[in-house]
Design a protein around this motif. Structure first.
Motif, PDB file in Angstrom:
ATOM      1  N   ALA A 180      30.895  12.932 -48.620  1.00 37.28           N
ATOM      2  CA  ALA A 180      30.516  13.595 -49.878  1.00 37.28           C
ATOM      3  C   ALA A 180      30.536  12.608 -51.048  1.00 37.28           C
ATOM      4  O   ALA A 180      29.872  12.816 -52.061  1.00 37.28           O
ATOM      5  N   LYS A 181      31.283  11.527 -50.923  1.00 36.84           N
ATOM      6  CA  LYS A 181      31.427  10.580 -52.041  1.00 36.84           C
ATOM      7  C   LYS A 181      30.411   9.433 -51.989  1.00 36.84           C
ATOM      8  O   LYS A 181      30.526   8.468 -52.763  1.00 36.84           O
ATOM      9  N   GLY A 182      29.448   9.510 -51.077  1.00 35.40           N
ATOM     10  CA  GLY A 182      28.415   8.466 -51.003  1.00 35.40           C
ATOM     11  C   GLY A 182      29.022   7.093 -50.777  1.00 35.40           C
ATOM     12  O   GLY A 182      29.941   6.931 -49.974  1.00 35.40           O
ATOM     13  N   ARG A 183      28.560   6.089 -51.559  1.00 34.20           N
ATOM     14  CA  ARG A 183      29.051   4.722 -51.307  1.00 34.20           C
ATOM     15  C   ARG A 183      30.522   4.548 -51.682  1.00 34.20           C
ATOM     16  O   ARG A 183      31.168   3.579 -51.268  1.00 34.20           O
ATOM     17  N   HIS A 184      31.049   5.490 -52.496  1.00 33.26           N
ATOM     18  CA  HIS A 184      32.482   5.400 -52.844  1.00 33.26           C
ATOM     19  C   HIS A 184      33.365   5.956 -51.724  1.00 33.26           C
ATOM     20  O   HIS A 184      34.582   5.770 -51.754  1.00 33.26           O
ATOM     21  N   GLY A 185      32.752   6.635 -50.759  1.00 34.16           N
ATOM     22  CA  GLY A 185      33.527   7.199 -49.645  1.00 34.16           C
ATOM     23  C   GLY A 185      33.389   6.369 -48.386  1.00 34.16           C
ATOM     24  O   GLY A 185      33.102   6.906 -47.315  1.00 34.16           O
ATOM     25  N   MET A 186      33.547   5.051 -48.507  1.00 33.19           N
ATOM     26  CA  MET A 186      33.468   4.158 -47.334  1.00 33.19           C
ATOM     27  C   MET A 186      34.684   3.238 -47.311  1.00 33.19           C
ATOM     28  O   MET A 186      35.184   2.840 -48.376  1.00 33.19           O
ATOM     29  N   HIS A 187      35.124   2.893 -46.108  1.00 35.61           N
ATOM     30  CA  HIS A 187      36.217   1.930 -45.950  1.00 35.61           C
ATOM     31  C   HIS A 187      35.921   0.988 -44.793  1.00 35.61           C
ATOM     32  O   HIS A 187      35.190   1.351 -43.869  1.00 35.61           O
ATOM     33  N   PHE A 188      36.538  -0.172 -44.859  1.00 32.81           N
ATOM     34  CA  PHE A 188      36.531  -1.071 -43.702  1.00 32.81           C
ATOM     35  C   PHE A 188      37.730  -0.761 -42.826  1.00 32.81           C
ATOM     36  O   PHE A 188      38.806  -0.403 -43.319  1.00 32.81           O
ATOM     37  N   PHE A 189      37.535  -0.956 -41.517  1.00 36.75           N
ATOM     38  CA  PHE A 189      38.618  -0.838 -40.541  1.00 36.75           C
ATOM     39  C   PHE A 189      38.656  -2.129 -39.724  1.00 36.75           C
ATOM     40  O   PHE A 189      37.595  -2.630 -39.328  1.00 36.75           O
ATOM     41  N   ALA A 190      39.861  -2.629 -39.500  1.00 37.93           N
ATOM     42  CA  ALA A 190      40.015  -3.800 -38.615  1.00 37.93           C
ATOM     43  C   ALA A 190      40.236  -3.259 -37.209  1.00 37.93           C
ATOM     44  O   ALA A 190      41.332  -2.790 -36.883  1.00 37.93           O
ATOM     45  N   VAL A 191      39.172  -3.279 -36.411  1.00 36.43           N
ATOM     46  CA  VAL A 191      39.199  -2.616 -35.099  1.00 36.43           C
ATOM     47  C   VAL A 191      39.319  -3.641 -33.986  1.00 36.43           C
ATOM     48  O   VAL A 191      38.510  -4.577 -33.897  1.00 36.43           O
ATOM     49  N   ASP A 192      40.339  -3.446 -33.140  1.00 38.68           N
ATOM     50  CA  ASP A 192      40.470  -4.291 -31.950  1.00 38.68           C
ATOM     51  C   ASP A 192      39.247  -4.035 -31.056  1.00 38.68           C
ATOM     52  O   ASP A 192      38.964  -2.883 -30.715  1.00 38.68           O
ATOM     53  N   ARG A 193      38.537  -5.104 -30.695  1.00 38.60           N
ATOM     54  CA  ARG A 193      37.298  -4.908 -29.924  1.00 38.60           C
ATOM     55  C   ARG A 193      37.558  -4.221 -28.582  1.00 38.60           C
ATOM     56  O   ARG A 193      36.677  -3.584 -28.022  1.00 38.60           O
ATOM     57  N   ARG A 194      38.768  -4.371 -28.061  1.00 37.61           N
ATOM     58  CA  ARG A 194      39.058  -3.798 -26.734  1.00 37.61           C
ATOM     59  C   ARG A 194      39.531  -2.345 -26.816  1.00 37.61           C
ATOM     60  O   ARG A 194      39.960  -1.769 -25.823  1.00 37.61           O
ATOM     61  N   THR A 195      39.445  -1.737 -27.981  1.00 36.47           N
ATOM     62  CA  THR A 195      39.820  -0.324 -28.156  1.00 36.47           C
ATOM     63  C   THR A 195      38.955   0.555 -27.256  1.00 36.47           C
ATOM     64  O   THR A 195      37.732   0.377 -27.235  1.00 36.47           O
ATOM     65  N   PRO A 196      39.554   1.531 -26.528  1.00 36.73           N
ATOM     66  CA  PRO A 196      38.718   2.465 -25.763  1.00 36.73           C
ATOM     67  C   PRO A 196      37.709   3.151 -26.681  1.00 36.73           C
ATOM     68  O   PRO A 196      38.046   3.535 -27.805  1.00 36.73           O
ATOM     69  N   GLY A 197      36.460   3.270 -26.204  1.00 35.93           N
ATOM     70  CA  GLY A 197      35.420   3.892 -27.027  1.00 35.93           C
ATOM     71  C   GLY A 197      34.589   2.885 -27.807  1.00 35.93           C
ATOM     72  O   GLY A 197      33.651   3.265 -28.499  1.00 35.93           O
ATOM     73  N   VAL A 198      34.933   1.588 -27.701  1.00 31.50           N
ATOM     74  CA  VAL A 198      34.119   0.537 -28.351  1.00 31.50           C
ATOM     75  C   VAL A 198      33.378  -0.233 -27.266  1.00 31.50           C
ATOM     76  O   VAL A 198      34.005  -0.760 -26.343  1.00 31.50           O
TER      77      VAL A 198
END
Ligand SMILES: Cc1cc2nc3c(=O)[nH]c(=O)nc-3n(C[C@H](O)[C@H](O)[C@H](O)COP(=O)(O)OP(=O)(O)OC[C@H]3O[C@@H](n4cnc5c(N)ncnc54)[C@H](O)[C@@H]3O)c2cc1C
Length: 386
Positions: A180-198
């Motif tokens: 609902a907040k458009g570009r203000h409603g975004m975040h970065f996540f530091a995601v382990d590449r080996r996470t299940p579902g990636v």
């Protein structure tokens, strides 16, 4: 940090000529023997990342407390220019580590800082995942979502063209946390590449092959809240300005090697009993190439020094986008001229020039295409473009 806020200036400095000399030797030793095999196999040579860390060329801009060198973007540009003289693709590895790493240490918590530290130590290769199949130039329209479930976030969506995604340890992923907040409603996540579902799958390309690019699919991928950075769209827009300076350095390096090759060839290749470079039509293309290189050098290091001045992003955008536009157009001119000068032999595997021209085809596209830079420049000139 807003676009109008002054930024910290680099803490440390070096003798730049000695530093350039070190970078040149590093590139000749570590890229020279590797890039052709990597190009043939479309496979990133991981030992190159380790060698770059050992030489202190990853984290040049990062704080010393995180294993960085506390230097400026000018030094990063020197390092990338020298690497790109040997191969413009492998040089991008350090560029991506710099941009992704700075998101971690500028906007992250202690856990993120530890990832940045590991990155600088050669223990954690990073990739930056912003682009999507339907959201390239228009970053605001990304669709990847992150939904909160207790103390974790669930990521769903697809990213495309993510350089090193299949090789990296951690992906910095931009996702919508509050649509609902458009570009203000975004975040970065530091995601382990080996996470299940990636999942990752390589996108085959004709150029840029030593540094493969990937599709990344997130399907119900669970990421702890502690991996969310305190930044999103605004941070990557600032980061892109820094990346554009590095991209200038990349193409400046590549342009010099290509021009040097074309100059040699034009002096040696004989037709009608004289070197082809004795014809004005060939000589003038090379003269133009010389001007393109020298103007690109001035533009690149002017943009780098503006960044290092600590001026607010808003005050340097015009210089950075102008540099990016000019240098990426110049490398296109120089490589196309070189290819033309190579004649029929130019497109054979017996000469290097087709590879040089192919690699430069991506110059106008990444980190904001020509039209995007023109749009930014026009806006800075107070023109009423949308
Ligand atoms: C080799 C490679 C590596 C990459 N690595 C990464 C990476 O590591 N991480 C990442 O997140 N992304 C990466 N990218 C993605 C890159 O940033 C995008 O390709 C770029 O932003 C352009 O998006 P697009 O390819 O979807 O083109 P589009 O946005 O579809 O643009 C197509 C054409 O339309 C033009 N156009 C678009 N909008 C306008 C407009 N408003 N006015 C006029 N013309 C317009 C563009 O200039 C372009 O010429 C990579 C791309 C490549 C090719």
């Amino acid at each position: 940090m807003s676009q109008n806020t002054a930024r910290p200036v680099p803490k440390n400095s070096v003798d730049r000529e000695a530093f350039r000399d070190m970078c040149r030797k590093f590139a000749q030793k570590e890229i020279g023997p590797r890039w052709q095999q990597a190009d043939k196999e479309s496979k990133f040579p991981m030992e190159f990342y380790h060698a770059a860390c050992k030489a202190g060329l990853i984290g040049l801009h990062a704080p010393e407390s995180l294993g960085g060198a506390g230097l400026g973007v000018t030094e990063e540009a020197i390092s990338i220019e020298e690497q790109a003289k040997v191969n413009p693709n492998l040089a991008v590895m350090a560029l991506i580590q710099g941009v992704a790493g700075s998101l971690l240490w500028e906007h992250g918590n202690d856990g993120h800082h530890q990832i940045a530290k590991a990155n600088n130590a050669g223990e954690c290769l990073l990739a930056l995942a912003v682009t999507e199949p339907e959201a390239g130039s228009d970053v605001q329209s990304i669709k990847t979502t992150a939904k909160r479930e207790g103390d974790q976030w669930v990521l769903d969506g697809t990213k495309s063209f993510i350089t090193l995604a299949g090789d990296c340890d951690t992906l910095l992923v931009l996702a919508r946390t509050d649509p609902a907040k458009g570009r203000h409603g975004m975040h970065f996540f530091a995601v382990d590449r080996r996470t299940p579902g990636v999942q990752t799958s390589q996108i085959k390309t004709y150029a840029n092959r030593p540094l493969p690019t990937y599709r990344v699919m997130f399907n119900n991928a669970k990421v702890p809240e502690s991996r969310r950075l305190g930044a999103g769209f605004g941070a990557i827009m600032a980061g892109f300005n820094r990346e554009r300076v590095m991209v200038c350095a990349r193409w400046l390096g590549h342009m010099q090697t290509t021009l040097a090759w074309a100059l040699d060839y034009a002096k040696v290749r004989q037709q009608f009993g004289k070197p082809i470079g004795a014809n004005q039509s060939i000589a003038f293309q090379l003269a133009q190439g010389h001007v393109d290189v020298e103007a690109s050098r001035l533009y690149t290091y002017h943009a780098a020094s503006r960044w290092d001045s600590g001026a607010p992003i808003q005050d340097i955008i015009l210089d950075v986008s102008s540099a990016k536009l000019f240098v990426t157009q110049a490398v296109y001119r120089v490589t196309q001229s070189a290819l033309h000068i190579g004649g029929g032999w130019g497109i054979t595997e017996e000469l290097p020039v087709m590879r040089m021209a192919l690699d430069a085809l991506v110059a106008p596209v990444t980190v904001g295409a020509y039209e995007i830079q023109l749009r930014v420049i026009a806006k800075q000139l107070q023109l009423p473009v949308d």
